[in-house]
Design a protein around this motif. Structure first.
Motif, PDB file in Angstrom:
ATOM      1  N   GLY A 276       2.229  11.639  -5.004  1.00  0.00           N
ATOM      2  CA  GLY A 276       3.353  12.492  -4.628  1.00  0.00           C
ATOM      3  C   GLY A 276       4.643  11.945  -5.212  1.00  0.00           C
ATOM      4  O   GLY A 276       4.669  10.871  -5.825  1.00  0.00           O
ATOM      5  N   ALA A 277       5.724  12.650  -5.013  1.00  0.00           N
ATOM      6  CA  ALA A 277       6.999  12.248  -5.614  1.00  0.00           C
ATOM      7  C   ALA A 277       7.471  10.894  -5.088  1.00  0.00           C
ATOM      8  O   ALA A 277       7.715   9.971  -5.868  1.00  0.00           O
ATOM      9  N   VAL A 278       7.573  10.743  -3.781  1.00  0.00           N
ATOM     10  CA  VAL A 278       8.018   9.458  -3.232  1.00  0.00           C
ATOM     11  C   VAL A 278       6.982   8.382  -3.538  1.00  0.00           C
ATOM     12  O   VAL A 278       7.325   7.267  -3.933  1.00  0.00           O
ATOM     13  N   GLY A 279       5.718   8.720  -3.370  1.00  0.00           N
ATOM     14  CA  GLY A 279       4.657   7.754  -3.660  1.00  0.00           C
ATOM     15  C   GLY A 279       4.670   7.282  -5.098  1.00  0.00           C
ATOM     16  O   GLY A 279       4.532   6.087  -5.373  1.00  0.00           O
ATOM     17  N   HIS A 280       4.827   8.196  -6.024  1.00  0.00           N
ATOM     18  CA  HIS A 280       4.867   7.869  -7.452  1.00  0.00           C
ATOM     19  C   HIS A 280       5.960   6.843  -7.745  1.00  0.00           C
ATOM     20  O   HIS A 280       5.727   5.829  -8.381  1.00  0.00           O
ATOM     21  N   TYR A 281       7.168   7.136  -7.246  1.00  0.00           N
ATOM     22  CA  TYR A 281       8.286   6.230  -7.516  1.00  0.00           C
ATOM     23  C   TYR A 281       8.175   4.940  -6.715  1.00  0.00           C
ATOM     24  O   TYR A 281       8.608   3.883  -7.174  1.00  0.00           O
ATOM     25  N   ALA A 282       7.563   4.991  -5.539  1.00  0.00           N
ATOM     26  CA  ALA A 282       7.332   3.756  -4.785  1.00  0.00           C
ATOM     27  C   ALA A 282       6.393   2.832  -5.557  1.00  0.00           C
ATOM     28  O   ALA A 282       6.617   1.626  -5.625  1.00  0.00           O
ATOM     29  N   VAL A 283       5.343   3.400  -6.151  1.00  0.00           N
ATOM     30  CA  VAL A 283       4.429   2.589  -6.967  1.00  0.00           C
ATOM     31  C   VAL A 283       5.193   1.952  -8.123  1.00  0.00           C
ATOM     32  O   VAL A 283       5.127   0.741  -8.345  1.00  0.00           O
ATOM     33  N   GLU A 284       5.921   2.774  -8.875  1.00  0.00           N
ATOM     34  CA  GLU A 284       6.623   2.254 -10.054  1.00  0.00           C
ATOM     35  C   GLU A 284       7.676   1.208  -9.682  1.00  0.00           C
ATOM     36  O   GLU A 284       7.782   0.161 -10.341  1.00  0.00           O
ATOM     37  N   LEU A 285       8.451   1.464  -8.633  1.00  0.00           N
ATOM     38  CA  LEU A 285       9.488   0.508  -8.231  1.00  0.00           C
ATOM     39  C   LEU A 285       8.883  -0.780  -7.679  1.00  0.00           C
ATOM     40  O   LEU A 285       9.405  -1.871  -7.915  1.00  0.00           O
TER      41      LEU A 285
ATOM     42  N   ALA B 286      -0.382   1.504 -10.101  1.00  0.00           N
ATOM     43  CA  ALA B 286      -1.171   0.934  -9.015  1.00  0.00           C
ATOM     44  C   ALA B 286      -2.337   0.142  -9.588  1.00  0.00           C
ATOM     45  O   ALA B 286      -3.072   0.629 -10.442  1.00  0.00           O
ATOM     46  N   GLU B 287      -2.485  -1.079  -9.120  1.00  0.00           N
ATOM     47  CA  GLU B 287      -3.575  -1.953  -9.582  1.00  0.00           C
ATOM     48  C   GLU B 287      -4.921  -1.458  -9.069  1.00  0.00           C
ATOM     49  O   GLU B 287      -5.936  -1.563  -9.752  1.00  0.00           O
ATOM     50  N   HIS B 288      -4.921  -0.930  -7.853  1.00  0.00           N
ATOM     51  CA  HIS B 288      -6.132  -0.391  -7.237  1.00  0.00           C
ATOM     52  C   HIS B 288      -5.796   0.957  -6.630  1.00  0.00           C
ATOM     53  O   HIS B 288      -4.706   1.148  -6.087  1.00  0.00           O
ATOM     54  N   VAL B 289      -6.745   1.889  -6.697  1.00  0.00           N
ATOM     55  CA  VAL B 289      -6.581   3.195  -6.079  1.00  0.00           C
ATOM     56  C   VAL B 289      -7.813   3.487  -5.229  1.00  0.00           C
ATOM     57  O   VAL B 289      -8.933   3.112  -5.592  1.00  0.00           O
TER      58      VAL B 289
ATOM     59  N   GLY C  75       7.651  -6.695  -8.827  1.00  0.00           N
ATOM     60  CA  GLY C  75       6.715  -7.817  -8.778  1.00  0.00           C
ATOM     61  C   GLY C  75       5.699  -7.768  -7.660  1.00  0.00           C
ATOM     62  O   GLY C  75       5.091  -8.785  -7.326  1.00  0.00           O
ATOM     63  N   ALA C  76       5.479  -6.591  -7.079  1.00  0.00           N
ATOM     64  CA  ALA C  76       4.481  -6.446  -6.017  1.00  0.00           C
ATOM     65  C   ALA C  76       3.124  -6.107  -6.615  1.00  0.00           C
ATOM     66  O   ALA C  76       3.020  -5.552  -7.711  1.00  0.00           O
ATOM     67  N   ARG C  77       2.109  -6.426  -5.868  1.00  0.00           N
ATOM     68  CA  ARG C  77       0.749  -5.975  -6.168  1.00  0.00           C
ATOM     69  C   ARG C  77       0.586  -4.672  -5.406  1.00  0.00           C
ATOM     70  O   ARG C  77       0.819  -4.622  -4.187  1.00  0.00           O
ATOM     71  N   VAL C  78       0.182  -3.595  -6.089  1.00  0.00           N
ATOM     72  CA  VAL C  78       0.188  -2.268  -5.468  1.00  0.00           C
ATOM     73  C   VAL C  78      -1.214  -1.671  -5.416  1.00  0.00           C
ATOM     74  O   VAL C  78      -1.936  -1.655  -6.408  1.00  0.00           O
ATOM     75  N   VAL C  79      -1.548  -1.155  -4.240  1.00  0.00           N
ATOM     76  CA  VAL C  79      -2.732  -0.333  -4.058  1.00  0.00           C
ATOM     77  C   VAL C  79      -2.222   1.009  -3.547  1.00  0.00           C
ATOM     78  O   VAL C  79      -1.284   1.060  -2.752  1.00  0.00           O
ATOM     79  N   ALA C  80      -2.791   2.097  -4.050  1.00  0.00           N
ATOM     80  CA  ALA C  80      -2.345   3.432  -3.655  1.00  0.00           C
ATOM     81  C   ALA C  80      -3.537   4.256  -3.197  1.00  0.00           C
ATOM     82  O   ALA C  80      -4.653   4.070  -3.673  1.00  0.00           O
ATOM     83  N   THR C  81      -3.258   5.170  -2.272  1.00  0.00           N
ATOM     84  CA  THR C  81      -4.290   6.107  -1.842  1.00  0.00           C
ATOM     85  C   THR C  81      -3.924   7.510  -2.288  1.00  0.00           C
ATOM     86  O   THR C  81      -2.751   7.832  -2.474  1.00  0.00           O
ATOM     87  N   ALA C  82      -4.940   8.325  -2.462  1.00  0.00           N
ATOM     88  CA  ALA C  82      -4.793   9.743  -2.797  1.00  0.00           C
ATOM     89  C   ALA C  82      -6.115  10.404  -2.450  1.00  0.00           C
ATOM     90  O   ALA C  82      -7.060   9.741  -2.015  1.00  0.00           O
ATOM     91  N   SER C  83      -6.197  11.732  -2.676  1.00  0.00           N
ATOM     92  CA  SER C  83      -7.366  12.470  -2.194  1.00  0.00           C
ATOM     93  C   SER C  83      -8.291  13.006  -3.274  1.00  0.00           C
ATOM     94  O   SER C  83      -9.376  13.464  -2.949  1.00  0.00           O
TER      95      SER C  83
ATOM     96  N   LEU D 154       0.862  -1.177   0.000  1.00  0.00           N
ATOM     97  CA  LEU D 154       0.000   0.000   0.000  1.00  0.00           C
ATOM     98  C   LEU D 154       0.896   1.223   0.000  1.00  0.00           C
ATOM     99  O   LEU D 154       1.764   1.362   0.872  1.00  0.00           O
ATOM    100  N   VAL D 155       0.708   2.107  -0.971  1.00  0.00           N
ATOM    101  CA  VAL D 155       1.466   3.355  -1.035  1.00  0.00           C
ATOM    102  C   VAL D 155       0.497   4.491  -0.734  1.00  0.00           C
ATOM    103  O   VAL D 155      -0.391   4.792  -1.536  1.00  0.00           O
ATOM    104  N   ALA D 156       0.658   5.095   0.447  1.00  0.00           N
ATOM    105  CA  ALA D 156      -0.163   6.247   0.808  1.00  0.00           C
ATOM    106  C   ALA D 156       0.385   7.464   0.082  1.00  0.00           C
ATOM    107  O   ALA D 156       1.590   7.685   0.043  1.00  0.00           O
ATOM    108  N   GLY D 157      -0.485   8.254  -0.515  1.00  0.00           N
ATOM    109  CA  GLY D 157      -0.025   9.416  -1.271  1.00  0.00           C
ATOM    110  C   GLY D 157       0.645   8.994  -2.561  1.00  0.00           C
ATOM    111  O   GLY D 157       1.721   9.478  -2.906  1.00  0.00           O
ATOM    112  N   GLY D 158       0.012   8.098  -3.284  1.00  0.00           N
ATOM    113  CA  GLY D 158       0.591   7.531  -4.502  1.00  0.00           C
ATOM    114  C   GLY D 158       0.797   8.511  -5.639  1.00  0.00           C
ATOM    115  O   GLY D 158       1.410   8.151  -6.644  1.00  0.00           O
TER     116      GLY D 158
END
Length: 196
Positions: free
Chosen positions: A25-34, A60-63, A39-47, A19-23
């Motif tokens: 943002g700069a760190v969030g964006h790159y955390a999702v991509e990396l 992100a597979e799910h937002v 090979g991770a399944r990624v869910v991200a939050t944003a507002s 789970l990437v909170a703030g997907g």
């Protein structure tokens, strides 16, 4: 580098749910991509819908809008419990994090909020989670070298994308600060670059 260390300080993420909170943002964006690249399944939050779309574009597979009263339920329904959380606002999001994290997993916080959060010790103990706090300046050199190598390979392979940049000359530093500070309230997206 911050995104990389947050993701991999506690081991590989291949086959895990992150789970990437703030997907958006700069760190969030790159955390999702990396994470996707690893090979991770990624869910991200944003507002906002625009920010959710940016996180989706990053892979992100799910937002989920973290402001939705049922955000935790949406995350659990989409991906089940999560193995690792990359957290931009620990105090604001800890209840959500504890509601979706798998026991024995890690919440990695990389940003400080204006006020220190109150830690619900019993809830953290019940969730059996580990909290990791990251400040890049304290990361071991060997880990930074590995991160630089991995990030370079990701760039060469086209796995990382640019964030929108808004450029201001140094002589216009006040406008740059005003633009950045107004960003959250106005829905502005992207990073501010001050060019000397």
């Amino acid at each position: 580098m911050t995104a990389h260390w947050c993701l991999f300080a506690d081991g590989p993420v291949s086959g895990k749910t992150v789970l990437v909170a703030g997907g958006a943002g700069a760190v969030g964006h790159y955390a999702v991509e990396l994470a996707v690249r690893a090979g991770a399944r990624v869910v991200a939050t944003a507002s906002t819908p625009e920010k959710l779309d940016l996180a989706r574009q990053a892979g992100a597979e799910h937002v989920v809008n973290y402001r939705d009263p049922d955000a935790a339920g949406q995350i659990r329904a989409a991906v089940g419990p999560v193995d690792r959380i990359i957290e931009v606002a620990l105090g604001a999001n800890l209840a959500l994090d504890l509601a979706v994290i798998k026991p024995g997993s890690t919440i990695v916080a990389y940003a400080a909020e204006p006020a220190d959060p109150v830690l619900p010790v019993r809830a953290c103990m019940t969730a059996n989670v580990m909290l990791r706090f990251v400040l890049l300046y304290g990361v071991p050199r060997a880990a930074l070298r590995r991160a630089a190598d991995d990030i370079s390979a990701a760039l060469a392979g086209g796995a990382l994308t640019e964030l929108t940049a808004h450029r201001f000359p140094l002589s216009d530093i006040v406008a740059a600060h005003e633009w950045a500070e107004a960003g959250a309230e106005t829905g502005r997206l992207g990073k501010v670059l001050v060019i000397p």
